[in-house]
Enzyme design. Structure first.
Site, PDB file in Angstrom:
ATOM      1  N   LYS A  69       0.852  -1.197   0.000  1.00 40.98           N
ATOM      2  CA  LYS A  69       0.000   0.000   0.000  1.00 40.98           C
ATOM      3  C   LYS A  69       0.877   1.232   0.000  1.00 40.98           C
ATOM      4  O   LYS A  69       1.909   1.277   0.678  1.00 40.98           O
ATOM      5  CB  LYS A  69      -0.864  -0.030   1.279  1.00 40.98           C
ATOM      6  N   ASP A  98       0.230  -0.568  13.084  1.00 44.57           N
ATOM      7  CA  ASP A  98      -0.461  -1.857  13.006  1.00 44.57           C
ATOM      8  C   ASP A  98      -1.527  -1.903  11.916  1.00 44.57           C
ATOM      9  O   ASP A  98      -2.670  -2.321  12.151  1.00 44.57           O
ATOM     10  CB  ASP A  98      -1.110  -2.209  14.362  1.00 44.57           C
ATOM     11  N   LYS A 105       4.927   2.577  -3.200  1.00 45.99           N
ATOM     12  CA  LYS A 105       4.746   3.982  -3.588  1.00 45.99           C
ATOM     13  C   LYS A 105       4.852   4.092  -5.097  1.00 45.99           C
ATOM     14  O   LYS A 105       5.626   3.352  -5.729  1.00 45.99           O
ATOM     15  CB  LYS A 105       5.831   4.860  -2.956  1.00 45.99           C
TER      16      LYS A 105
HETATM   17  P1  NAD Z   1      -0.293  18.459  -1.878  1.00 43.82           P
HETATM   18  O1  NAD Z   1       0.090  18.380  -3.306  1.00 43.82           O
HETATM   19  O2  NAD Z   1      -1.734  18.456  -1.521  1.00 43.82           O
HETATM   20  O3  NAD Z   1       0.346  19.742  -1.176  1.00 43.82           O
HETATM   21  C1  NAD Z   1       1.694  20.089  -1.222  1.00 43.82           C
HETATM   22  C2  NAD Z   1       1.806  21.594  -1.004  1.00 43.82           C
HETATM   23  O4  NAD Z   1       3.193  21.948  -0.907  1.00 43.82           O
HETATM   24  C3  NAD Z   1       1.231  22.408  -2.170  1.00 43.82           C
HETATM   25  O5  NAD Z   1       0.411  23.436  -1.669  1.00 43.82           O
HETATM   26  C4  NAD Z   1       2.468  22.948  -2.876  1.00 43.82           C
HETATM   27  O6  NAD Z   1       2.254  24.178  -3.535  1.00 43.82           O
HETATM   28  C5  NAD Z   1       3.414  23.113  -1.689  1.00 43.82           C
HETATM   29  N1  NAD Z   1       4.826  23.178  -2.079  1.00 43.82           N
HETATM   30  C6  NAD Z   1       5.439  22.618  -3.146  1.00 43.82           C
HETATM   31  N2  NAD Z   1       6.750  22.901  -3.138  1.00 43.82           N
HETATM   32  C7  NAD Z   1       6.969  23.666  -2.050  1.00 43.82           C
HETATM   33  C8  NAD Z   1       8.118  24.293  -1.511  1.00 43.82           C
HETATM   34  N3  NAD Z   1       9.309  24.165  -2.092  1.00 43.82           N
HETATM   35  N4  NAD Z   1       7.984  25.019  -0.370  1.00 43.82           N
HETATM   36  C9  NAD Z   1       6.784  25.152   0.234  1.00 43.82           C
HETATM   37  N5  NAD Z   1       5.653  24.579  -0.243  1.00 43.82           N
HETATM   38  C10 NAD Z   1       5.743  23.848  -1.361  1.00 43.82           C
HETATM   39  O7  NAD Z   1       0.488  17.232  -1.182  1.00 43.82           O
HETATM   40  P2  NAD Z   1       0.111  16.505   0.171  1.00 43.82           P
HETATM   41  O8  NAD Z   1      -0.758  15.356  -0.153  1.00 43.82           O
HETATM   42  O9  NAD Z   1      -0.310  17.510   1.176  1.00 43.82           O
HETATM   43  O10 NAD Z   1       1.535  15.883   0.562  1.00 43.82           O
HETATM   44  C11 NAD Z   1       2.514  16.637   1.261  1.00 43.82           C
HETATM   45  C12 NAD Z   1       3.501  15.690   1.919  1.00 43.82           C
HETATM   46  O11 NAD Z   1       2.803  14.807   2.799  1.00 43.82           O
HETATM   47  C13 NAD Z   1       4.271  14.781   0.956  1.00 43.82           C
HETATM   48  O12 NAD Z   1       5.556  14.561   1.475  1.00 43.82           O
HETATM   49  C14 NAD Z   1       3.496  13.495   1.003  1.00 43.82           C
HETATM   50  O13 NAD Z   1       4.291  12.368   0.666  1.00 43.82           O
HETATM   51  C15 NAD Z   1       3.107  13.461   2.471  1.00 43.82           C
HETATM   52  N6  NAD Z   1       1.962  12.601   2.759  1.00 43.82           N
HETATM   53  C16 NAD Z   1       0.764  12.811   2.175  1.00 43.82           C
HETATM   54  C17 NAD Z   1      -0.307  11.976   2.483  1.00 43.82           C
HETATM   55  C18 NAD Z   1      -1.691  12.206   1.934  1.00 43.82           C
HETATM   56  O14 NAD Z   1      -2.629  11.546   2.414  1.00 43.82           O
HETATM   57  N7  NAD Z   1      -1.896  13.094   1.000  1.00 43.82           N
HETATM   58  C19 NAD Z   1      -0.124  10.892   3.371  1.00 43.82           C
HETATM   59  C20 NAD Z   1       1.125  10.712   3.972  1.00 43.82           C
HETATM   60  C21 NAD Z   1       2.163  11.576   3.646  1.00 43.82           C
END
Ligand code: NAD
Length: 472
Positions: A69, A98, A105
């Site tokens: 996943k 858990d 990914k």
């Molecule tokens: P997203 O695309 O919704 O949001 C990312 C935001 O970061 C955007 O607003 C973008 O403009 C901004 N951004 C891009 N480059 C930037 C920079 N250099 N400086 C500041 N801001 C910047 O993505 P997301 O889903 O919120 O994911 C963000 C992080 O969280 C990632 O590392 C992702 O792997 C992690 N994550 C996401 C989820 C999920 O459910 N979406 C789950 C676990 C982890």
């Protein structure tokens, strides 16, 4: 000196933690290796008739539990190394909370802003088709979810494509999570990662001894927060922290940052961005031209919620936050992590803190496989049971409750716990329980939270291998 790859960074953190465990070197090597990576390229005929070659990936890090996943990200940074690193983090994350999956990914190497909606749809559908052809997607094989640059919209295209080609349409809904509510999704998935970040931060701040050790008071209320990345995760983390009384003093976005020591009202910043297409020039706040410098401003809690490699040995010594709450994956390099931990900064690690997304994805997957809404079968029965207990209490104390009170209790039991409530309480329970597990592990070894989290993950995955009889 060349900087380490992201996957090498994750493995450095793994190795640092593995020395606290008693597993054989062979088993540790198997746990950290990435089992399979599928790299694909395909043509996209653009709206203007020209052709782009699209490069995409899916990494399945570990099948110690199946399905695997992990999210799918659309970003120009996507590479084989990046998806392998993120897939590895997923394996450890699932073990910590858990959730019975191996880690995976995927990613497509594009800047989504350069493509129209119909081009994005064609890219997503072709990517799904490629995955299906190589058996890299399916309810019991590998189940994607949203990540950076993707949302429920892409997930519904993935589902629709998979459903049209599978020979098991009955369970097809469970081939992907993060779908829209009404399209097989579960209420609360969109906000789940940010909500989980909030629960994790709240839990860390609730331990008085730990807060005093870093010079802070107990509790979230009044804590000054800087958020990097106001996307799905960053926005929701900020929202719940603000609701709990924290003060957002800084926000960094891709085009610059904002800072106001007196606080920025989240709803107003969001409204301003809607009107102007940028968070910059927000009334009363100072613009920070070089976005990354926002992370160095004064605050109590820094929440990176954008991409990896943001806190490095170049800027770690200038970070003023006492707590770094890693909402994004891999925001801190291993060198910066070590320097900050030695300085006494508390880092709540990504491998635990952003697990809310996969936790609620698990609830969605269970719902899709069981073909029934959470609570549908049991809710009324539970309400009747609770009423019977109240009636017994009445008999025991020899006093009748006001029938109005009984009827209010009954209706709140029957109609109160909606699916959203059940999902939220399941998420809270998971994040709270996992925090105390890693906190106790780090306390017992006198080490930082990340090492404690990795030890927890390694031990649980090792146990799965031995339970399966695969290794002695
Ligand atoms: P997203 O695309 O919704 O949001 C990312 C935001 O970061 C955007 O607003 C973008 O403009 C901004 N951004 C891009 N480059 C930037 C920079 N250099 N400086 C500041 N801001 C910047 O993505 P997301 O889903 O919120 O994911 C963000 C992080 O969280 C990632 O590392 C992702 O792997 C992690 N994550 C996401 C989820 C999920 O459910 N979406 C789950 C676990 C982890």
């Amino acid at each position: 000196m060349a900087s380490k790859s992201f996957f090498a960074e994750v493995n450095t953190m793994f190795d640092r933690s593995a020395i606290y465990t008693k597993h054989s070197s062979g088993l540790l090597s198997q746990i950290k290796t990435c089992n399979s990576v599928y790299q694909m390229s395909f043509p996209l005929v653009r709206d203007d008739g020209t052709i782009d070659v699209i490069h995409a990936y899916r990494a399945e890090h570990s099948q110690h539990m199946q399905p695997t996943k992990g999210g799918i990200r659309y970003a120009p940074s996507v590479s084989a190394d990046e998806v392998m690193a993120l897939a590895a983090l997923m394996s450890y994350k699932c073990a910590i909370v858990d959730v019975p999956y191996g880690g995976a990914k995927g990613g497509i190497c594009i800047d989504r802003h350069h493509y129209s909606q119909s081009e994005l749809e064609r890219i997503t559908r072709r990517y799904t088709f490629e995955l299906a052809m190589k058996n890299f997607i399916g309810p019991g094989v590998d189940v994607p979810a949203p990540d950076y640059g993707t949302s429920s919209v892409e997930m519904s295209w993935i589902f629709d494509t998979y459903r049209s080609i599978t020979d098991n349409p009955l369970d097809a809904l469970a081939c992907v999570t993060g779908k829209p509510v009404g399209g097989g999704g579960v209420r609360g998935r969109t906000e789940a990662t940010g909500r989980g970040v909030f629960f994790g931060v709240r839990e860390a701040c609730s331990i008085e001894e730990d807060m005093h050790a870093i010079g802070l008071e107990k509790g979230v209320e009044g804590k000054r927060i800087i958020i990097q990345g106001l996307g799905n995760v960053g926005y929701h983390a900020a929202l719940y922290l603000e609701e709990a009384g924290a003060v957002i003093v800084g926000i960094a976005e891709y085009d610059g940052g904002l800072y106001n020591p007196n606080g920025l009202r989240l709803a107003d910043v969001v409204e301003h961005r809607k009107e102007t297409n940028s968070i910059l020039n927000f009334p009363g706040a100072t613009n920070i031209k070089d976005s990354i410098l926002t992370l160095e401003m004064e605050c109590d809690i820094l929440v990176p919620a954008a991409l990896e490699n943001q806190i490095t040995s170049k800027n770690a010594h200038r970070i003023q936050a006492k707590i770094i709450a890693e909402a994004s994956n891999g925001p801190t390099t291993s060198a910066a992590d070590q320097a900050l931990s030695e300085r006494g900064t508390m880092i709540i690690p990504d491998v635990y803190l952003n697990a809310g997304g996969v936790t609620v994805s698990y609830f969605e997957w269970l719902r899709n496989l069981s073909h029934v809404r959470h609570g549908r079968i049991s809710r009324r029965r539970e309400a009747h049971n609770a009423l019977r207990i109240l009636e017994t209490v009445q008999d025991l104390v020899g006093k009748k409750f006001d029938p109005k009170i009984l009827s209010n209790i009954e209706s709140s039991l029957v109609f109160g716990a909606s699916e959203a409530d059940l999902v939220d309480s399941g998420l809270e329970d998971t994040m709270v329980g996992a925090y105390h597990e890693i906190q106790q592990k780090s306390r017992s070894h006198n080490i930082d939270l990340r090492t404690g989290a990795f030890i927890t993950a390694i031990d649980k995955i090792a146990m799965e291998y031995s339970r399966g009889g695969i290794f002695p």
